[in-house]
Design a protein around this motif. Structure first.
Motif, PDB file in Angstrom:
ATOM      1  N   PHE A  58       0.954  -0.999   0.158  1.00 46.15           N
ATOM      2  CA  PHE A  58      -0.183  -0.325  -0.057  1.00 46.15           C
ATOM      3  C   PHE A  58       0.584   1.559  -0.187  1.00 46.15           C
ATOM      4  CE2 PHE A  58      -2.543  -2.751   1.835  1.00 46.15           C
ATOM      5  CZ  PHE A  58      -3.617  -3.718   0.883  1.00 46.15           C
ATOM      6  N   VAL A  59       2.214   0.942   0.074  1.00 50.20           N
ATOM      7  CA  VAL A  59       3.061   2.467   0.345  1.00 50.20           C
ATOM      8  C   VAL A  59       4.066   1.718  -0.711  1.00 50.20           C
ATOM      9  CG1 VAL A  59       2.207   3.226   2.423  1.00 50.20           C
ATOM     10  CG2 VAL A  59       4.051   1.079   2.348  1.00 50.20           C
ATOM     11  N   LYS A  60       4.925   2.863  -0.721  1.00 51.45           N
ATOM     12  CA  LYS A  60       5.720   2.831  -1.602  1.00 51.45           C
ATOM     13  C   LYS A  60       7.244   2.560  -0.968  1.00 51.45           C
ATOM     14  CE  LYS A  60       4.011   6.252  -5.234  1.00 51.45           C
ATOM     15  NZ  LYS A  60       4.195   8.147  -5.491  1.00 51.45           N
ATOM     16  N   CYS A  61       7.468   2.426   0.188  1.00 49.77           N
ATOM     17  CA  CYS A  61       9.093   2.578   0.562  1.00 49.77           C
ATOM     18  C   CYS A  61       8.618   1.078   0.531  1.00 49.77           C
ATOM     19  CB  CYS A  61       8.323   2.717   2.185  1.00 49.77           C
ATOM     20  SG  CYS A  61       7.233   4.973   2.987  1.00 49.77           S
ATOM     21  N   PRO A  62       9.541   0.737   0.712  1.00 46.46           N
ATOM     22  CA  PRO A  62      10.382  -0.617   1.149  1.00 46.46           C
ATOM     23  C   PRO A  62       9.898  -1.499   2.626  1.00 46.46           C
ATOM     24  CG  PRO A  62      12.722   0.106   1.267  1.00 46.46           C
ATOM     25  CD  PRO A  62      11.060   1.534   1.143  1.00 46.46           C
ATOM     26  N   LEU A  63       8.847  -2.691   2.542  1.00 46.94           N
ATOM     27  CA  LEU A  63      10.071  -3.458   4.203  1.00 46.94           C
ATOM     28  C   LEU A  63      10.621  -3.783   3.768  1.00 46.94           C
ATOM     29  CD1 LEU A  63       6.286  -5.436   3.372  1.00 46.94           C
ATOM     30  CD2 LEU A  63       6.309  -3.341   4.277  1.00 46.94           C
ATOM     31  N   ILE A  64      11.685  -3.982   5.326  1.00 49.22           N
ATOM     32  CA  ILE A  64      12.768  -4.995   5.894  1.00 49.22           C
ATOM     33  C   ILE A  64      12.340  -5.979   5.889  1.00 49.22           C
ATOM     34  CG2 ILE A  64      14.656  -4.916   7.012  1.00 49.22           C
ATOM     35  CD1 ILE A  64      14.070  -2.079   8.448  1.00 49.22           C
ATOM     36  N   LYS A  65      12.965  -6.697   5.215  1.00 50.11           N
ATOM     37  CA  LYS A  65      12.465  -8.616   5.254  1.00 50.11           C
ATOM     38  C   LYS A  65      13.284  -9.055   5.850  1.00 50.11           C
ATOM     39  CE  LYS A  65      13.206 -12.645   1.722  1.00 50.11           C
ATOM     40  NZ  LYS A  65      11.209 -12.890   1.737  1.00 50.11           N
ATOM     41  N   GLU A  66      13.627  -8.945   6.696  1.00 55.00           N
ATOM     42  CA  GLU A  66      14.585  -9.403   7.522  1.00 55.00           C
ATOM     43  C   GLU A  66      13.421  -8.857   8.713  1.00 55.00           C
ATOM     44  OE1 GLU A  66      17.152  -9.683   4.773  1.00 55.00           O
ATOM     45  OE2 GLU A  66      15.987  -7.923   5.414  1.00 55.00           O
ATOM     46  N   SER A  67      12.510  -8.117   9.046  1.00 54.32           N
ATOM     47  CA  SER A  67      12.246  -7.964  10.160  1.00 54.32           C
ATOM     48  C   SER A  67      10.829  -9.031  10.430  1.00 54.32           C
ATOM     49  CB  SER A  67      11.423  -6.440  10.250  1.00 54.32           C
ATOM     50  OG  SER A  67      10.742  -6.265  10.909  1.00 54.32           O
ATOM     51  N   PRO A  68      10.183  -9.178  11.184  1.00 55.19           N
ATOM     52  CA  PRO A  68       9.098 -10.210  11.602  1.00 55.19           C
ATOM     53  C   PRO A  68       7.984  -9.696  11.217  1.00 55.19           C
ATOM     54  CG  PRO A  68      10.392  -9.335  13.839  1.00 55.19           C
ATOM     55  CD  PRO A  68      11.285  -9.103  12.840  1.00 55.19           C
ATOM     56  N   VAL A  69       7.645  -8.219  11.812  1.00 57.05           N
ATOM     57  CA  VAL A  69       6.594  -7.589  11.617  1.00 57.05           C
ATOM     58  C   VAL A  69       6.784  -5.523  10.393  1.00 57.05           C
ATOM     59  CG1 VAL A  69       4.312  -6.487  12.417  1.00 57.05           C
ATOM     60  CG2 VAL A  69       4.746  -8.558  13.156  1.00 57.05           C
ATOM     61  N   SER A  70       6.545  -5.847   9.835  1.00 62.42           N
ATOM     62  CA  SER A  70       6.336  -4.525   8.747  1.00 62.42           C
ATOM     63  C   SER A  70       4.835  -4.078   9.001  1.00 62.42           C
ATOM     64  CB  SER A  70       6.992  -4.761   7.711  1.00 62.42           C
ATOM     65  OG  SER A  70       8.366  -5.424   7.819  1.00 62.42           O
ATOM     66  N   ILE A  71       5.025  -2.640   9.312  1.00 63.17           N
ATOM     67  CA  ILE A  71       3.595  -1.893   9.495  1.00 63.17           C
ATOM     68  C   ILE A  71       3.627  -0.569   8.229  1.00 63.17           C
ATOM     69  CG2 ILE A  71       1.759  -1.217  11.068  1.00 63.17           C
ATOM     70  CD1 ILE A  71       3.483  -2.137  13.009  1.00 63.17           C
ATOM     71  N   GLU A  72       2.641  -0.897   7.352  1.00 59.67           N
ATOM     72  CA  GLU A  72       2.182   0.132   6.657  1.00 59.67           C
ATOM     73  C   GLU A  72       1.829   1.570   7.043  1.00 59.67           C
ATOM     74  OE1 GLU A  72       1.690  -1.686   2.500  1.00 59.67           O
ATOM     75  OE2 GLU A  72       2.516  -3.375   2.929  1.00 59.67           O
ATOM     76  N   CYS A  73       2.480   2.210   6.945  1.00 58.50           N
ATOM     77  CA  CYS A  73       1.621   4.022   7.531  1.00 58.50           C
ATOM     78  C   CYS A  73       1.486   4.799   6.272  1.00 58.50           C
ATOM     79  CB  CYS A  73       2.246   4.185   8.743  1.00 58.50           C
ATOM     80  SG  CYS A  73       2.648   2.652  10.035  1.00 58.50           S
TER      81      CYS A  73
END
Length: 191
Positions: free
Chosen positions: A105-120
């Motif tokens: 939903f956002v253009k920012c990348p998630l960090i794959k190694e993170s257990p949880v990523s929260i799109e804001c």
């Protein structure tokens, strides 16, 4: 036991320590933030507070979006490093060997190694003095499937999340209770 009085300051500990990714898949940055939390449930909203002079501040202010990536014991070095280096001079994803993952939903990348990523998505920016508070709607919670139990529920105990307190990082310990257990009715066995 008596208490000692100190001058007012930032002393609400422990805090979650997260890596916030911003920008887009080509030009992105990671900022480490400990001033973050939930501010509403319906619509789900959270916040991050960022110093105005930080490199990520202007990126988030311009794009009006960011991703909060929860951190764990495996990410503690990268979390600290991303907090003391500036993205104006280094590519934090490259230097810390972190993997960019496309968000939904956002253009920012998630960090794959993170257990949880929260799109804001930012809804309001409140200038508070040393920091600006970016209040945002939570658009999506992206959880690594390895932390989902066999019933389809997220098992936070598997994450080994870390916190920040008074200049130090700590691993979260064992569960000592659960919401509502202090008032729960005890199950009586039928005869």
């Amino acid at each position: 036991m008596s208490k000692v009085i100190w001058k007012p300051g930032t002393f609400i500990y422990p805090l979650p320590v997260v890596m916030v990714s911003c920008g887009d898949m080509e030009k992105s940055n990671i900022i480490t933030v400990a001033w973050t939390g939930i501010i509403n449930t319906d619509k789900p909203m959270c916040y991050i507070s960022v110093r105005k002079e930080r490199y990520s501040h202007d990126i988030i202010k311009k794009t009006k979006e960011f991703v909060i990536n929860l951190t764990n014991k495996d990410l503690v070095y990268a979390t600290d490093w991303c907090g003391v280096k500036t993205g104006a001079k280094v590519d934090k994803f490259k230097e810390m060997k972190l993997t960019k993952e496309k968000a939904k939903f956002v253009k920012c990348p998630l960090i794959k190694e993170s257990p949880v990523s929260i799109e804001c998505r930012v809804k309001e920016i409140r200038e508070l003095g040393s920091h600006d508070m970016f209040m945002a709607e939570i658009l999506s919670i992206d959880a690594d499937e390895s932390y989902i139990d066999d019933k389809g529920a997220f098992d936070i105990t598997k994450c080994n999340l870390i916190t920040y307190a008074n200049g130090k990082y700590f691993a979260l310990g064992k569960q000592v209770g659960k919401f509502g257990y202090s008032v729960a009715k005890k199950n009586k066995k039928r005869k």
